[in-house]
Design a protein around this motif. Structure first.
Motif, short mmCIF file in Angstrom:
data_model
loop_
_atom_site.label_atom_id
_atom_site.label_comp_id
_atom_site.label_asym_id
_atom_site.label_seq_id
_atom_site.Cartn_x
_atom_site.Cartn_y
_atom_site.Cartn_z
N GLU A 249 36.72 -22.70 -2.04
CA GLU A 249 36.74 -24.08 -1.63
C GLU A 249 35.24 -24.67 -1.38
O GLU A 249 35.35 -25.87 -1.68
N GLN B 2 42.23 -15.68 3.49
CA GLN B 2 41.57 -16.71 4.11
C GLN B 2 40.15 -16.76 3.55
O GLN B 2 39.37 -17.76 3.32
N ARG B 3 39.57 -15.54 3.84
CA ARG B 3 37.90 -15.43 3.47
C ARG B 3 37.57 -15.71 2.10
O ARG B 3 36.60 -16.33 1.66
N LYS C 91 47.81 -20.61 -5.66
CA LYS C 91 47.45 -21.90 -4.77
C LYS C 91 46.48 -22.55 -5.46
O LYS C 91 46.53 -23.79 -5.29
N GLU D 62 46.57 -11.30 4.87
CA GLU D 62 46.51 -12.93 4.94
C GLU D 62 44.58 -13.21 5.46
O GLU D 62 44.22 -14.08 4.95
N ASP D 63 44.16 -12.34 6.20
CA ASP D 63 42.80 -12.54 6.53
C ASP D 63 41.72 -12.65 5.51
O ASP D 63 40.96 -13.43 5.35
N CYS E 219 39.61 -17.75 0.11
CA CYS E 219 39.93 -19.25 -0.05
C CYS E 219 38.61 -20.08 0.42
O CYS E 219 38.41 -20.97 -0.44
N SER E 220 37.99 -19.27 1.49
CA SER E 220 36.94 -20.23 2.03
C SER E 220 35.65 -20.24 1.09
O SER E 220 35.02 -21.17 0.71
N GLN F 114 45.60 -10.23 -4.34
CA GLN F 114 44.75 -11.41 -3.84
C GLN F 114 44.79 -12.35 -4.82
O GLN F 114 45.06 -13.59 -4.64
#
Ligand code: ADP
Length: 186
Positions: A183, A176-177, A19, A172-173, A179-180, A12
């Motif tokens: 962010e 996303q966790r 990114k 991928e899931d 990244c949130s 990860q």
């Protein structure tokens, strides 16, 4: 990036670093590079790593300090496998404070022991890492994590930066966790 051995920190961190324009700093990768290069440091550390024990704090603290000072044009750093003891966490915090930086987030990947052991055995087939191949060494690494590294989570909680993320699911899931969480702070 925090979590037990086999929790997916490395996988990860590499993608998150791309990114968000961060420098990915993995002390495990740096130590393996020393071993591969046949350096004196690598020779001294290899038996410790093969047994699944932690190398001395000052070794990794020095490695990280050098990388931080040599880095330009990145938005920040993502630490993977560091800090692994409360002493390393304290050293990191003062190292950053002296350079007008701080720890913004500590993301903890949560994965149960059975899944961890399973993943590391599979990884051993691809990575060729001796510390993944031996079940006794895997168990020792998990024990060392619980005894020496988990207390760092409490350190992060007190500092108000710690967030747990479910580390089970597709790559991928989980990405996303993570990244949130990132962010929320950028
Ligand atoms: P994993 O998270 O799967 O254990 P790493 O690549 O992070 O893999 O670490 C591999 C080994 O390198 C550890 O078992 C330990 O011996 C050594 N190591 C890596 N980072 C540190 C650190 N911050 N402090 C002490 N030892 C470390």
């Amino acid at each position: 990036m925090f979590g037990p051995p086999g929790s997916g920190k490395g996988t990860q961190s590499v993608t998150l670093a791309q990114k968000y324009n961060l420098l990915h700093l993995s002390t495990g990768d740096m130590l393996r590079a020393e071993i591969a290069a046949g350096s004196d440091l690598g020779k001294r550390m290899s038996a410790i790593m093969a047994a699944g024990e932690l190398v001395p704090d000052d070794v990794v603290i020095d490695m990280i300090a050098h990388k931080i000072d040599a880095t330009r044009e990145k938005a920040g750093f993502i630490f993977d496998g560091f800090p692994r003891t409360v002493e390393q966490a304290e050293a990191l915090q003062s190292m950053l404070a002296g350079r007008e930086m701080k720890i913004d987030r500590m993301l903890v990947l949560e994965v149960n022991d059975e899944e961890l052991t399973d993943r590391m055995k599979k990884r051993a087939l691809i990575s060729g890492r001796a510390d993944d191949a031996d079940p006794a060494v895997i168990n020792n690494r998990i024990e060392v994590y619980r005894a020496k590294t988990e207390p760092v989570i409490e350190y992060g909680r007190k500092a108000g930066v710690c967030h747990e993320v479910d580390g089970v699911g597709s790559v991928e899931d989980i990405f996303q966790r993570l990244c949130s969480q990132i962010e929320r702070i950028i």
